[in-house]
Each structure stands twice: as C-alpha cells, then as structure tokens.
Scaffold this motif. Structure first.
Motif, PDB file in Angstrom:
ATOM      1  N   ASP A 240     110.655 112.114  31.425  1.00 38.84           N
ATOM      2  CA  ASP A 240     111.882 112.434  32.213  1.00 38.84           C
ATOM      3  C   ASP A 240     111.358 113.457  33.518  1.00 38.84           C
ATOM      4  O   ASP A 240     111.176 114.036  33.292  1.00 38.84           O
ATOM      5  CB  ASP A 240     112.488 112.527  31.259  1.00 38.84           C
ATOM      6  CG  ASP A 240     114.405 111.874  31.634  1.00 38.84           C
ATOM      7  OD1 ASP A 240     115.094 111.747  31.827  1.00 38.84           O
ATOM      8  OD2 ASP A 240     114.484 111.786  32.603  1.00 38.84           O
ATOM      9  N   ASP A 241     112.277 112.834  34.222  1.00 37.50           N
ATOM     10  CA  ASP A 241     112.787 113.433  35.554  1.00 37.50           C
ATOM     11  C   ASP A 241     113.123 114.649  35.766  1.00 37.50           C
ATOM     12  O   ASP A 241     112.896 115.831  35.559  1.00 37.50           O
ATOM     13  CB  ASP A 241     112.684 112.908  36.137  1.00 37.50           C
ATOM     14  CG  ASP A 241     112.210 111.978  37.123  1.00 37.50           C
ATOM     15  OD1 ASP A 241     112.429 110.693  38.390  1.00 37.50           O
ATOM     16  OD2 ASP A 241     111.106 111.795  36.863  1.00 37.50           O
ATOM     17  N   GLY A 242     114.204 114.752  34.418  1.00 37.00           N
ATOM     18  CA  GLY A 242     114.988 116.132  33.839  1.00 37.00           C
ATOM     19  C   GLY A 242     113.966 116.869  33.285  1.00 37.00           C
ATOM     20  O   GLY A 242     112.866 116.857  32.443  1.00 37.00           O
TER      21      GLY A 242
ATOM     22  N   LYS B   3     127.651 121.242  24.331  1.00 37.28           N
ATOM     23  CA  LYS B   3     128.282 122.748  23.859  1.00 37.28           C
ATOM     24  C   LYS B   3     127.357 124.388  23.543  1.00 37.28           C
ATOM     25  O   LYS B   3     127.926 124.884  24.904  1.00 37.28           O
ATOM     26  CB  LYS B   3     129.284 122.977  22.471  1.00 37.28           C
ATOM     27  CG  LYS B   3     129.952 121.445  22.179  1.00 37.28           C
ATOM     28  CD  LYS B   3     130.952 122.223  20.745  1.00 37.28           C
ATOM     29  CE  LYS B   3     131.930 121.100  20.306  1.00 37.28           C
ATOM     30  NZ  LYS B   3     132.321 121.276  19.405  1.00 37.28           N
ATOM     31  N   GLU B   4     125.919 124.039  23.177  1.00 38.86           N
ATOM     32  CA  GLU B   4     125.473 125.581  23.527  1.00 38.86           C
ATOM     33  C   GLU B   4     125.083 125.589  24.801  1.00 38.86           C
ATOM     34  O   GLU B   4     124.656 126.648  25.723  1.00 38.86           O
ATOM     35  CB  GLU B   4     124.487 124.633  22.717  1.00 38.86           C
ATOM     36  CG  GLU B   4     124.745 125.131  21.453  1.00 38.86           C
ATOM     37  CD  GLU B   4     123.502 125.216  20.038  1.00 38.86           C
ATOM     38  OE1 GLU B   4     123.405 124.879  19.381  1.00 38.86           O
ATOM     39  OE2 GLU B   4     121.958 124.272  20.814  1.00 38.86           O
ATOM     40  N   LEU B   5     124.576 124.241  25.120  1.00 37.33           N
ATOM     41  CA  LEU B   5     124.070 124.589  27.012  1.00 37.33           C
ATOM     42  C   LEU B   5     125.782 124.732  28.341  1.00 37.33           C
ATOM     43  O   LEU B   5     125.550 125.705  29.173  1.00 37.33           O
ATOM     44  CB  LEU B   5     123.942 123.293  27.364  1.00 37.33           C
ATOM     45  CG  LEU B   5     123.304 123.383  29.316  1.00 37.33           C
ATOM     46  CD1 LEU B   5     122.475 124.239  29.084  1.00 37.33           C
ATOM     47  CD2 LEU B   5     123.199 121.226  29.389  1.00 37.33           C
ATOM     48  N   ALA B   6     126.500 124.301  27.658  1.00 41.50           N
ATOM     49  CA  ALA B   6     128.120 124.503  28.302  1.00 41.50           C
ATOM     50  C   ALA B   6     128.170 126.405  28.004  1.00 41.50           C
ATOM     51  O   ALA B   6     128.497 127.077  29.047  1.00 41.50           O
ATOM     52  CB  ALA B   6     129.048 123.765  27.570  1.00 41.50           C
TER      53      ALA B   6
ATOM     54  N   ILE C  86     123.492 121.812  36.681  1.00 43.37           N
ATOM     55  CA  ILE C  86     123.110 121.746  35.347  1.00 43.37           C
ATOM     56  C   ILE C  86     122.635 119.902  35.142  1.00 43.37           C
ATOM     57  O   ILE C  86     121.458 119.474  33.897  1.00 43.37           O
ATOM     58  CB  ILE C  86     124.194 122.179  34.426  1.00 43.37           C
ATOM     59  CG1 ILE C  86     124.350 123.705  34.494  1.00 43.37           C
ATOM     60  CG2 ILE C  86     123.507 122.298  32.957  1.00 43.37           C
ATOM     61  CD1 ILE C  86     124.975 124.666  33.876  1.00 43.37           C
ATOM     62  N   VAL C  87     124.337 119.031  35.021  1.00 40.58           N
ATOM     63  CA  VAL C  87     123.686 117.406  34.276  1.00 40.58           C
ATOM     64  C   VAL C  87     122.747 116.898  35.708  1.00 40.58           C
ATOM     65  O   VAL C  87     121.846 116.103  34.653  1.00 40.58           O
ATOM     66  CB  VAL C  87     125.121 117.011  34.512  1.00 40.58           C
ATOM     67  CG1 VAL C  87     124.761 115.051  34.508  1.00 40.58           C
ATOM     68  CG2 VAL C  87     126.113 117.879  33.368  1.00 40.58           C
ATOM     69  N   ALA C  88     122.307 117.044  36.262  1.00 38.72           N
ATOM     70  CA  ALA C  88     121.688 116.332  37.472  1.00 38.72           C
ATOM     71  C   ALA C  88     120.236 116.842  36.694  1.00 38.72           C
ATOM     72  O   ALA C  88     118.739 116.285  37.628  1.00 38.72           O
ATOM     73  CB  ALA C  88     120.992 117.443  39.140  1.00 38.72           C
ATOM     74  N   VAL C  89     119.934 118.209  36.433  1.00 37.96           N
ATOM     75  CA  VAL C  89     118.357 118.931  36.105  1.00 37.96           C
ATOM     76  C   VAL C  89     118.486 118.605  34.204  1.00 37.96           C
ATOM     77  O   VAL C  89     117.510 118.228  34.270  1.00 37.96           O
ATOM     78  CB  VAL C  89     118.524 120.321  36.579  1.00 37.96           C
ATOM     79  CG1 VAL C  89     116.968 120.844  35.930  1.00 37.96           C
ATOM     80  CG2 VAL C  89     117.950 120.344  37.913  1.00 37.96           C
TER      81      VAL C  89
ATOM     82  N   GLU D 254     121.776 115.490  22.970  1.00 39.04           N
ATOM     83  CA  GLU D 254     122.593 114.229  23.194  1.00 39.04           C
ATOM     84  C   GLU D 254     122.607 113.617  24.046  1.00 39.04           C
ATOM     85  O   GLU D 254     123.389 112.346  24.349  1.00 39.04           O
ATOM     86  CB  GLU D 254     124.236 114.687  23.134  1.00 39.04           C
ATOM     87  CG  GLU D 254     124.949 115.439  21.839  1.00 39.04           C
ATOM     88  CD  GLU D 254     124.795 116.941  21.606  1.00 39.04           C
ATOM     89  OE1 GLU D 254     123.984 117.213  22.447  1.00 39.04           O
ATOM     90  OE2 GLU D 254     125.727 117.252  21.100  1.00 39.04           O
ATOM     91  N   ASN D 255     121.207 114.171  25.219  1.00 36.69           N
ATOM     92  CA  ASN D 255     121.133 112.743  25.970  1.00 36.69           C
ATOM     93  C   ASN D 255     122.051 112.444  26.659  1.00 36.69           C
ATOM     94  O   ASN D 255     121.350 112.211  28.190  1.00 36.69           O
ATOM     95  CB  ASN D 255     121.233 111.508  25.148  1.00 36.69           C
ATOM     96  CG  ASN D 255     119.413 110.677  26.167  1.00 36.69           C
ATOM     97  OD1 ASN D 255     118.911 111.000  26.826  1.00 36.69           O
ATOM     98  ND2 ASN D 255     119.480 109.585  25.772  1.00 36.69           N
ATOM     99  N   HIS D 256     123.145 112.006  26.913  1.00 32.58           N
ATOM    100  CA  HIS D 256     123.987 112.035  27.795  1.00 32.58           C
ATOM    101  C   HIS D 256     125.216 112.894  28.404  1.00 32.58           C
ATOM    102  O   HIS D 256     125.874 113.203  27.572  1.00 32.58           O
ATOM    103  CB  HIS D 256     124.363 110.446  28.015  1.00 32.58           C
ATOM    104  CG  HIS D 256     125.441 109.398  29.127  1.00 32.58           C
ATOM    105  ND1 HIS D 256     124.930 109.806  30.172  1.00 32.58           N
ATOM    106  CD2 HIS D 256     126.893 109.383  28.755  1.00 32.58           C
ATOM    107  CE1 HIS D 256     126.157 109.399  31.004  1.00 32.58           C
ATOM    108  NE2 HIS D 256     127.133 109.347  30.090  1.00 32.58           N
ATOM    109  N   ILE D 257     125.055 113.637  29.392  1.00 36.87           N
ATOM    110  CA  ILE D 257     126.013 114.260  29.357  1.00 36.87           C
ATOM    111  C   ILE D 257     127.357 114.195  30.899  1.00 36.87           C
ATOM    112  O   ILE D 257     126.493 113.798  32.429  1.00 36.87           O
ATOM    113  CB  ILE D 257     125.370 115.407  30.478  1.00 36.87           C
ATOM    114  CG1 ILE D 257     124.563 116.323  29.526  1.00 36.87           C
ATOM    115  CG2 ILE D 257     126.333 117.195  29.980  1.00 36.87           C
ATOM    116  CD1 ILE D 257     122.922 117.718  29.551  1.00 36.87           C
TER     117      ILE D 257
END
Length: 350
Positions: A264-266, A274-277, A301-304, A309-312
């Motif tokens: 994936d590009d990301g 929750k951990e990323l947040a 963050i979501v763009a990268v 959970e896959n979908h943010i």
C-alpha cells in the motif's frame, strides 16, 4: 318548515345573518334550560307522563328547527355556537356505539394498541371530557372524521394503517398525540439507515408525500394551532438540513479508504487507532510536533498511516487523542521500552 317572515324580511345580508344566529342562540339556550329543569326535577317528570311527553316533544321541536336552520341557512349558521346539551348527549351515545365497532375492527386487523389509541383519541376526548363546552364545529369534525374512517374500513384496504394516517392528515388532526407519534415513526425509519445519502433520500421522499397530502378545507382538530401537515413538513425540512450538514462534515474530514496491504502507498503500523492517537498526542504535548490543531494533525496522520483497524477517520482519531485509558498508556509504554531497548542494543554494538 318555515321560519317567521319577519325573520327573513331584511334585505341586508348582514342583518339576515344576525337574525338567524340570534334565533339559533335563543333556541340553544331554551333547550339547555329545559334539560336543566328536567334534571333538577326528574321525579316530577317521571311521575307525570304528560309532562314528560311535553318535555320530549319540546326538545324534539327545538332540535328540528336547529337542524332545519343548519341545512337551509348553513351560510348563516354559527358553527362556533355551543351544541345543546341534549343533542350532545345523543351524539355521544351514537359515537360511543360506533367507536366500539371501530376499535374491534382495528384489533382484528392487527393494528398495535398505541396506534389505535392515536386514532381513537379525538373521539375519546369528546366522550370523556364532559365538562368541556363543544361547538357545532367540534361535533361536525368528529362526525365527518368518523364517517370517513368507517368508509375506509368498509373498503377492506390492504394498506389500512397508511390510509388511516392519511385520514388524520386530511382532517388535520393536529393533536398533541398524533404529531409526536408520526414524527417518532419517521425518525425510526431514518435512523435505521447507516448511509447519510440514504437518509437524505428517505427524508426527501417523505417530504414530498407530506406536501402532496390533501387537507379538507375548514376542518381542524385544533383550529388555533398550525396544521399537522405543516408541523411535519417543518420537522422534515429541519431534519434534512441537519443530515445534509452531517454529510458535508463527513466529506470534509473523510479520506478515501484504501485496503491495507504491504504494498500500500501508506505506512503500515502495528498501532491500534487509540494507540496511534495517544502517540500523536504525546508527541504534541512533549513538543515533538509543533502543530496545535489536533484535527489538522489527525488529517495528516490518516493520509499516511494505516493501523490494525485499517480504516481511520480524522475526526475519530482527533477525538481519541483526548482519551487516556490505562490499557492504551501501557501499550505505548511497552512500545517505548522496546524502542529504548533497541537503542541500547545499537549502542552496545558500536
């Protein structure tokens, strides 16, 4: 039957209307006085059959005259004048008998009890509120509504509930019970849809249907209140505005979803959302990230990044930055310890 020529002699339309309405008022007063006297001296009437016959005959004649005026001079008849007590008593008795059959039919058709009570409310109000003064307009409304709904039942329609609801709109049953019942029914249908676009379609369809409902001129359960059609239409328009704003907000913060794969590009991370947040929040609070806007940071963050959970969603991520759950904090500590151990290992190798 003919009214006195003196009563109709006036060439003035306004004078004729006044004469008719004065006669109507006098006859109603006489009828009520006779009934009141009969109720006060019931024993005297029952013991004197001739007196009882005079009582019945007099009342009957007054009611016939009033009925004659109502039919022959309806343009002058005052519908806001109170109904004679005896006439109201007879009307209540007839409506009560019809209501029993109506309710039995509703139950046999499988209509739920809550809806049945909504349909019966205008009739029950007339039957139970004996201390309220009712006008000819009130009584005509009830009788016409009853006849209309009886006609619906006799047709044995497959869409009985829909036709009964339409009858309440047609007769403008703007009671405090029907409006919330109908709005709650619409709200449940709208909220059952997950898609904002589908909600808009449902609201728009109901708005079109409501505006197409016919309304019988001059008929209203509560003449002082706005029509139920207008009330529901206003509610639907406000709901449509709210859902459209919700859709625009979602579009503003949403990023097109791409399935997470190794290619994936990301950037794929083992964090949960929750951990990323929390990790982003810690970097902001410790000065590693200089940006002050949580939603801006969340969008970047979501763009990268791609999490487990896959979908943010940016809005969801920014909201989770405020959560400081012990389990999430411990997970972040473990990641940091793992990183520190790795740094120590690198130093030892050097």
């Amino acid at each position: 039957m003919r009214l006195p020529t003196e009563l109709l002699a006036s060439t003035s339309e306004k004078k004729l209307e006044l004469n008719i309405q004065q006669l109507q008022s006098i006859l109603i007063s006489y009828a009520d006085m006779i009934v009141a006297h009969h109720n006060l001296f019931t024993k005297s009437y029952t013991e004197n059959l001739q007196l009882e016959e005079v009582y019945k005959s007099t009342l009957s004649n007054i009611e016939h005259i009033l009925s004659f005026i109502e039919k022959q001079y309806k343009q002058y008849f005052n519908l806001n004048q109170k109904v004679p007590d005896n006439y109201l008593l007879i009307s209540r008795s007839n409506i009560k008998a019809s209501l029993k059959k109506l309710k039995a039919h509703f139950i046999s058709e499988g209509l739920d009890n809550n809806f049945i009570q909504i349909i019966l409310y205008p009739y029950l109000r007339l039957l139970n509120n004996t201390n309220v003064t009712y006008t000819y307009r009130d009584l005509i409304y009830i009788k016409k509504l009853l006849a209309y709904q009886q006609e619906i039942l006799s047709a044995s329609s497959q869409n009985l509930k829909d036709q009964l609801i339409e009858s309440l709109f047609y007769f403008n049953c703007n009671s405090k019970r029907f409006y919330p019942f109908y709005v709650n029914m619409l709200s449940a249908e709208i909220e059952a849809e997950q898609s904002v676009q589908q909600k808009i379609i449902i609201i728009s369809r109901h708005l079109k249907l409501i505006n197409q409902f016919q309304q019988k001129p001059g008929y209203s359960f509560n003449p002082k209140a706005i029509s139920v059609r207008e009330q529901v239409s206003i509610w639907l328009e406000e709901e449509l505005i709210f859902v459209e704003k919700q859709m625009k907000t979602n579009q503003l913060f949403s990023i097109p979803h791409q399935p997470t794969t190794v290619d994936d590009d990301g950037i794929n991370v083992s964090f949960t959302v929750k951990e990323l947040a929390m990790f982003a929040q810690l970097m902001m609070e410790s000065g590693i990230i200089y940006n002050k806007s949580k939603i801006y940071v969340a969008q970047k963050i979501v763009a990268v990044f791609r999490t487990k959970e896959n979908h943010i969603q940016p809005h969801s991520l920014s909201q989770k930055m405020y959560l400081k759950e012990e389990h999430t904090l411990n997970s972040i500590k473990n990641y940091l310890i793992k990183m520190i151990n790795h740094i120590n290992k690198i130093e030892e190798e050097e």
